[in-house]
Design a protein around this motif. Structure first.
Motif, mmCIF file in Angstrom:
data_model
loop_
_atom_site.group_PDB
_atom_site.id
_atom_site.type_symbol
_atom_site.label_atom_id
_atom_site.label_comp_id
_atom_site.label_asym_id
_atom_site.label_seq_id
_atom_site.Cartn_x
_atom_site.Cartn_y
_atom_site.Cartn_z
ATOM 1 N N GLU A 1 11.212 19.311 10.939
ATOM 2 C CA GLU A 1 12.109 20.161 10.151
ATOM 3 C C GLU A 1 11.445 20.618 8.853
ATOM 4 O O GLU A 1 11.541 21.787 8.461
ATOM 5 C CB GLU A 1 13.407 19.406 9.841
ATOM 6 C CG GLU A 1 14.386 20.167 8.948
ATOM 7 C CD GLU A 1 14.917 21.448 9.574
ATOM 8 O OE1 GLU A 1 15.347 22.337 8.819
ATOM 9 O OE2 GLU A 1 14.891 21.563 10.818
ATOM 10 N N LEU A 2 10.749 19.709 8.196
ATOM 11 C CA LEU A 2 10.046 20.069 6.961
ATOM 12 C C LEU A 2 8.910 21.051 7.243
ATOM 13 O O LEU A 2 8.643 21.955 6.446
ATOM 14 C CB LEU A 2 9.493 18.812 6.284
ATOM 15 C CG LEU A 2 10.515 17.794 5.781
ATOM 16 C CD1 LEU A 2 9.816 16.606 5.136
ATOM 17 C CD2 LEU A 2 11.489 18.444 4.798
ATOM 18 N N ALA A 3 8.238 20.867 8.381
ATOM 19 C CA ALA A 3 7.158 21.786 8.751
ATOM 20 C C ALA A 3 7.687 23.200 8.953
ATOM 21 O O ALA A 3 7.095 24.174 8.481
ATOM 22 C CB ALA A 3 6.469 21.291 10.024
ATOM 23 N N SER B 1 7.109 24.515 23.674
ATOM 24 C CA SER B 1 6.566 23.331 23.026
ATOM 25 C C SER B 1 5.567 22.578 23.903
ATOM 26 O O SER B 1 4.717 21.851 23.379
ATOM 27 C CB SER B 1 7.706 22.379 22.633
ATOM 28 O OG SER B 1 8.437 21.969 23.784
ATOM 29 N N ARG B 2 5.665 22.737 25.208
ATOM 30 C CA ARG B 2 4.814 21.960 26.118
ATOM 31 C C ARG B 2 3.832 22.837 26.879
ATOM 32 O O ARG B 2 4.113 23.991 27.181
ATOM 33 C CB ARG B 2 5.695 21.173 27.105
ATOM 34 C CG ARG B 2 6.542 20.106 26.446
ATOM 35 C CD ARG B 2 7.417 19.393 27.439
ATOM 36 N NE ARG B 2 8.384 20.304 28.052
ATOM 37 C CZ ARG B 2 9.253 19.945 28.996
ATOM 38 N NH1 ARG B 2 9.241 18.703 29.444
ATOM 39 N NH2 ARG B 2 10.096 20.833 29.480
ATOM 40 N N SER C 1 1.487 26.232 14.878
ATOM 41 C CA SER C 1 1.923 25.293 15.913
ATOM 42 C C SER C 1 2.352 23.932 15.381
ATOM 43 O O SER C 1 3.109 23.223 16.039
ATOM 44 C CB SER C 1 0.817 25.095 16.950
ATOM 45 O OG SER C 1 -0.307 24.486 16.353
ATOM 46 N N CYS C 2 1.868 23.555 14.191
ATOM 47 C CA CYS C 2 2.202 22.226 13.671
ATOM 48 C C CYS C 2 2.548 22.320 12.185
ATOM 49 O O CYS C 2 3.594 22.842 11.835
ATOM 50 C CB CYS C 2 1.042 21.261 13.926
ATOM 51 S SG CYS C 2 1.454 19.530 13.618
ATOM 52 N N GLY D 1 2.339 28.458 22.048
ATOM 53 C CA GLY D 1 2.511 27.039 22.312
ATOM 54 C C GLY D 1 1.193 26.465 22.795
ATOM 55 O O GLY D 1 0.202 27.186 22.902
ATOM 56 N N PRO D 2 1.147 25.185 23.082
ATOM 57 C CA PRO D 2 2.170 24.180 22.790
ATOM 58 C C PRO D 2 2.154 23.779 21.326
ATOM 59 O O PRO D 2 1.214 24.080 20.603
ATOM 60 C CB PRO D 2 1.748 23.010 23.700
ATOM 61 C CG PRO D 2 0.268 23.162 23.824
ATOM 62 C CD PRO D 2 -0.011 24.631 23.817
ATOM 63 N N GLY D 3 3.218 23.078 20.917
ATOM 64 C CA GLY D 3 3.326 22.655 19.534
ATOM 65 C C GLY D 3 4.759 22.311 19.184
ATOM 66 O O GLY D 3 5.609 22.112 20.071
ATOM 67 N N LEU D 4 5.047 22.230 17.888
ATOM 68 C CA LEU D 4 6.407 21.962 17.423
ATOM 69 C C LEU D 4 7.228 23.239 17.562
ATOM 70 O O LEU D 4 6.840 24.288 17.032
ATOM 71 C CB LEU D 4 6.385 21.509 15.963
ATOM 72 C CG LEU D 4 5.589 20.237 15.654
ATOM 73 C CD1 LEU D 4 5.590 19.971 14.148
ATOM 74 C CD2 LEU D 4 6.159 19.051 16.405
ATOM 75 N N LEU D 5 8.347 23.139 18.253
ATOM 76 C CA LEU D 5 9.102 24.343 18.592
ATOM 77 C C LEU D 5 9.565 25.115 17.362
ATOM 78 O O LEU D 5 9.462 26.350 17.311
ATOM 79 C CB LEU D 5 10.297 23.973 19.470
ATOM 80 C CG LEU D 5 10.973 25.129 20.197
ATOM 81 C CD1 LEU D 5 9.976 25.900 21.063
ATOM 82 C CD2 LEU D 5 12.130 24.629 21.054
#
Length: 342
Positions: A45-47, A335-336, A11-12, A81-85
């Protein structure tokens, strides 16, 4: 036959995979991403790119450590989710591909539900003490601060939540502002242990009900440090332990004030904490202290289950699987929190 669940968490910025068998942990593998420290926060993006690199070896290692074969897996649980898409997309896509290739069912998991149920992961040769239902869970992380009434593994009621920043964000942003580094939680906690928590006073919000707010204390700390450093440029360096101790105590006071109200309102004295900030030593000590004083039964997750990890996703997925829930292969990550209900 045992129900063997493979859990996948992305998620992150941590790629993790875990295997449980009838609720007992067989393996839990995690790959962290140090690249974000240079930026003072997670770069989405790096994640995502790091997840793509890590997910195959992490899942493979989890299966090997569990002493099983892929064919032994009963179902595959993953964080929807939720998290970075972008990060969620990597984990979701991999889970779907693996489920399709093995002919195994897929089970989606709410990331926050995973944190709430992390304490239910059983470990062999350990006590495995768990709260009785219903219980109150103080869920505290980098993205969420909530008080949740847990009626059963799959029945939750949010009693209060942050209306702006989460407590983990307050730790991270204020640590960055003070030049202490990222992630802020462990740094502030370490320095706070060496300081006087009563030396400095910071303003606390007055929010009705059980909701939280942490944006005001950030502003209070910002102006305080700025004003003091105008008088003495070395003020921060000379007093960082006391500042961190006082700041951390204020955050914990805010969390505990609302939790005490929730206990009084519900009459529930089974109290658990979860999420990344549940690793904070000051909060853990305060929960235990209040529990001893007020007759609560308190439950603290093992440190390895406080941060994002796949064991918590596997145990949540296990309960969903037992409930007969299955997820379609056309599922998309979200994401939410609000989108989890769709």
């Amino acid at each position: 036959m045992a129900d063997i669940i493979l859990g996948i968490e992305s998620s992150c910025d941590d790629t993790s995979a875990a295997v449980i068998s009838d609720g007992y942990l067989l393996s839990n593998v995690l790959a962290s991403q140090d690249v974000h420290k240079a930026y003072g926060g997670v770069i989405p993006e790096l994640a995502s790119r790091a997840h793509q690199i890590n997910i195959v070896p992490v899942v493979s290692e989890a299966i090997v450590r569990a002493g099983i074969t892929p064919e032994d897996i009963t179902a595959i649980a993953f964080t929807r989710g939720p998290g970075l898409l972008g990060s969620l997309l990597v984990g979701t896509s991999f889970a779907k591909a693996l489920a399709l290739s093995l002919g195994k069912p897929l089970v989606e998991v709410n990331h926050l539900q995973g944190h709430i149920l992390a304490g239910f992961v059983k470990q062999k040769d350990q006590e495995n003490r768990v709260p009785q239902f219903p219980y109150l869970c103080l869920l505290v992380s980098g993205g969420n601060s909530q008080i949740v009434k847990v009626n059963s593994p799959l029945d939750f009621e949010i009693l209060g939540q942050t209306i702006d920043d989460a407590v983990g964000e307050a730790f991270d942003k204020c640590s960055k502002m003070m030049g202490l580094g990222y992630p802020g939680g462990p740094i502030v906690d370490r320095l706070a242990a060496q300081g006087d928590p009563n030396r400095f006073k910071f303003n606390k919000p007055h929010i009705p009900g059980l909701d939280y707010s942490f944006s005001g204390i950030k502003t209070s700390l910002l102006y305080f440090v700025r004003d003091q450093m105008q008088k003495d440029p070395q003020f921060m360096e000379k007093n960082k332990e006391d500042i961190c101790a006082s700041f951390q105590k204020t955050l914990i006071d805010i969390l505990m004030d609302k939790l005490l109200k929730a206990v009084k309102m519900t009459g529930i004295t089974e109290i658990a904490i979860g999420g990344g900030v549940s690793a904070n030593s000051g909060l853990r000590n305060r929960i235990v202290e209040e529990g001893r004083k007020r007759g609560w039964n308190t439950y603290l997750p093992a440190f390895k289950f406080t941060t994002d990890n796949a064991a918590m996703i596997a145990i949540a997925g296990y309960y969903h699987y037992l409930n007969g829930e299955r997820t379609s292969l056309d599922v998309a990550p979200v994401s939410r929190m609000a989108e989890m209900q769709k």
